[in-house]
Each structure stands twice: as structure tokens, then as C-alpha cells.
Enzyme design. Structure first.
Site, short mmCIF file in Angstrom:
data_model
loop_
_atom_site.label_atom_id
_atom_site.label_comp_id
_atom_site.label_asym_id
_atom_site.label_seq_id
_atom_site.Cartn_x
_atom_site.Cartn_y
_atom_site.Cartn_z
CB ALA A 24 -3.26 -15.04 -3.22
CG ASP A 32 -8.55 -5.87 1.53
OD1 ASP A 32 -7.55 -6.18 0.85
OD2 ASP A 32 -9.49 -5.18 1.08
CG ASP A 89 -9.04 3.16 5.16
OD1 ASP A 89 -7.87 2.90 4.80
OD2 ASP A 89 -9.66 4.17 4.78
CG ASP A 107 -0.39 -7.06 -3.82
OD1 ASP A 107 0.29 -6.35 -4.56
OD2 ASP A 107 -1.06 -8.03 -4.23
CE LYS A 123 -0.44 -3.56 -6.06
NZ LYS A 123 -1.13 -4.71 -6.62
N1 SAM Z 1 -2.26 -9.52 -2.11
C1 SAM Z 1 -3.67 -9.85 -2.31
C2 SAM Z 1 -3.77 -11.32 -2.57
O1 SAM Z 1 -2.74 -11.91 -2.92
O2 SAM Z 1 -4.85 -11.91 -2.42
C3 SAM Z 1 -4.28 -9.02 -3.42
C4 SAM Z 1 -4.42 -7.57 -3.04
S1 SAM Z 1 -5.37 -6.58 -4.15
C5 SAM Z 1 -4.25 -6.35 -5.50
C6 SAM Z 1 -5.37 -5.02 -3.37
C7 SAM Z 1 -6.25 -4.90 -2.14
O3 SAM Z 1 -5.99 -3.67 -1.47
C8 SAM Z 1 -7.75 -4.91 -2.44
O4 SAM Z 1 -8.33 -6.05 -1.87
C9 SAM Z 1 -8.26 -3.63 -1.77
O5 SAM Z 1 -9.51 -3.80 -1.13
C10 SAM Z 1 -7.18 -3.35 -0.76
N2 SAM Z 1 -7.13 -1.96 -0.28
C11 SAM Z 1 -7.13 -0.82 -1.01
N3 SAM Z 1 -7.11 0.26 -0.22
C12 SAM Z 1 -7.08 -0.21 1.06
C13 SAM Z 1 -7.05 0.44 2.33
N4 SAM Z 1 -7.05 1.76 2.44
N5 SAM Z 1 -7.06 -0.34 3.44
C14 SAM Z 1 -7.08 -1.68 3.33
N6 SAM Z 1 -7.09 -2.34 2.16
C15 SAM Z 1 -7.10 -1.61 1.03
#
Ligand code: SAM
Length: 190
Positions: free
Chosen positions: A35, A62, A79, A104, A144
Site C-alpha cells: 500500500a 519485504d 531481509d 513501515d 515507524k
Molecule cells: N507499509 C506496508 C503497506 O502499506 O502495505 C505495510 C507494512 S507491514 C505493517 C510490516 C512489514 O514489515 C511486514 O510485511 C513484514 O513482513 C515486514 N518486515 C518485518 N521485518 C522485516 C525485515 N527484517 N526485512 C524486511 N521486511 C520486514
């Protein structure tokens, strides 16, 4: 038609602080389901929808798979905390550096408040390290964080490296009480 309600947080922040504009290059960390990238594609004119304005670029990263989105490049199953991801990111960017880093990112919550807070702050600190290699001088970082006793540490690091740092609590995320964003502008660079 946004993939997730989180879009409204970025729209709200961007309407007020004008982080995104046509022509800018954006790295969207923790981009799934996409998004924020949708918002970024529109606001940086990544599709060249406005032919009179410069065309921007959006790269989303992601751990999860992200469904394709016109105007964005996605690096799925990567990652952001893994050092090897940096090189892949660099190989996908049209120029060496980006104007804006959005994050985020939210680590999987364990339910243990302090632990979740610390994991989150560590991810943000990692991104700040990444900035040295991929953020243009005067660039912007929006990240965030969940408030807790280590937030000051992240805030201090941001203040060392950016001229202007503020804390934002979007209306759209009021329900998630611990969630806030740091908006850091005017990266001092290296
Ligand atoms: N901003 C996004 C949207 O609007 O669609 C929503 C993000 S969601 C709240 C948080 C995301 O952070 C998740 O999809 C999760 O897989 C990702 N995430 C968490 N740790 C991560 C990492 N170490 N590397 C990459 N992505 C990560």
C-alpha cells in the site's frame, strides 16, 4: 483501492510534510502487501502519468512476497537486516542513491512488549546504517517505531545524522497506541 489501510497513514503524513514529490527515488522497507508503494508510485510519478513532471522510482523490499505493482520494483523474500540485501538493493536502483527511505517495517510481535520494542528499534538502527550507502545527502527517512525505553537512542542517532527530526503520530494509527513515526529530514550524508 489500496492494498492495506496503512496507505492512509502515509497519505496523511505526506499531505502534511511533503516527503514525496514527482521525480524522487524511494526505497520502501517492509513494503508488503504494497500500500505504501502504491502511494509512493502515485506521488513520485513513477509511471510517468503526469508527462509534464519528472518521473520517479520506487523499490519495495519485504521478507514476504509482494504482488507485482505497476510502477514499482519489488524485492521479495529479502531481509532488510541482512547485509547481503544491501548489494541487491543497490543493483536494482537506477542511481547509486535514493532521495527517500520509508520504513513501515514491523517485526513479528512476540507479545512481549519490551522485546518487540527492542527488535523494532534495532531494525530502524540497521536502516540508519544502510542510509550511509544509499541515501542522498539532504535525503529523508520516515520510520515507524514503537515507543519504549530505547526510542531516545534511535532519536539521538537520527538527530546526529539529520538536521531535522520530528515525531509523528498519525490520526490514522491512533488505535495502535504504541506506534509512532520519526520523520528525519536533511540527511547530513557522509
Ligand atoms: N507499509 C506496508 C503497506 O502499506 O502495505 C505495510 C507494512 S507491514 C505493517 C510490516 C512489514 O514489515 C511486514 O510485511 C513484514 O513482513 C515486514 N518486515 C518485518 N521485518 C522485516 C525485515 N527484517 N526485512 C524486511 N521486511 C520486514
Amino acid at each position: 483501492h489500496y492494498r492495506c489501510r496503512s496507505a492512509f497513514k502515509l497519505l496523511e503524513i505526506d499531505d502534511k510534510f511533503h516527503v514525496l514529490r514527482p521525480g524522487l527515488s524511494v526505497l520502501d522497507c517492509g513494503a508488503a502487501p504494497g500500500a505504501w508503494s502504491q502511494v509512493a508510485v502515485q506521488r513520485v510519478n513513477a509511471l510517468g502519468t503526469d508527462p509534464a513532471a519528472p518521473t520517479g522510482f520506487v523499490l519495495g523490499v519485504d521478507l514476504l512476497r509482494i504482488s507485482p505493482l505497476e510502477g514499482a520494483v519489488f524485492l521479495s523474500e529479502a531481509d532488510i537486516a541482512d547485509p547481503s540485501t544491501l548489494r541487491t538493493i543497490q543493483s536494482l536502483l537506477p542511481a547509486e542513491k535514493v532521495d527517500v527511505i520509508l520504513s513501515d517495517v514491523a517485526p513479528n510481535a512476540t507479545g512481549i512488549k519490551n522485546l518487540d520494542h527492542q527488535k523494532q528499534i534495532n531494525l530502524c538502527l540497521g536502516l540508519l546504517n544502510l542510509s550511509q550507502s544509499i541515501l542522498k545527502p539532504k535525503g529523508t527517512m520516515l520510520c515507524k517505531f514503537w515507543d519504549g525505553h530505547d526510542s531516545w537512542l534511535l532519536q539521538n542517532r537520527l538527530k546526529e545524522q539529520f538536521q531535522d527530526v520530528r515525531t509523528i503520530k498519525p490520526q490514522a494509527s491512533r488505535k495502535d497506541s504504541a506506534e509512532s513515526y520519526y520523520l528525519a529530514r536533511l540527511y547530513k550524508g557522509k
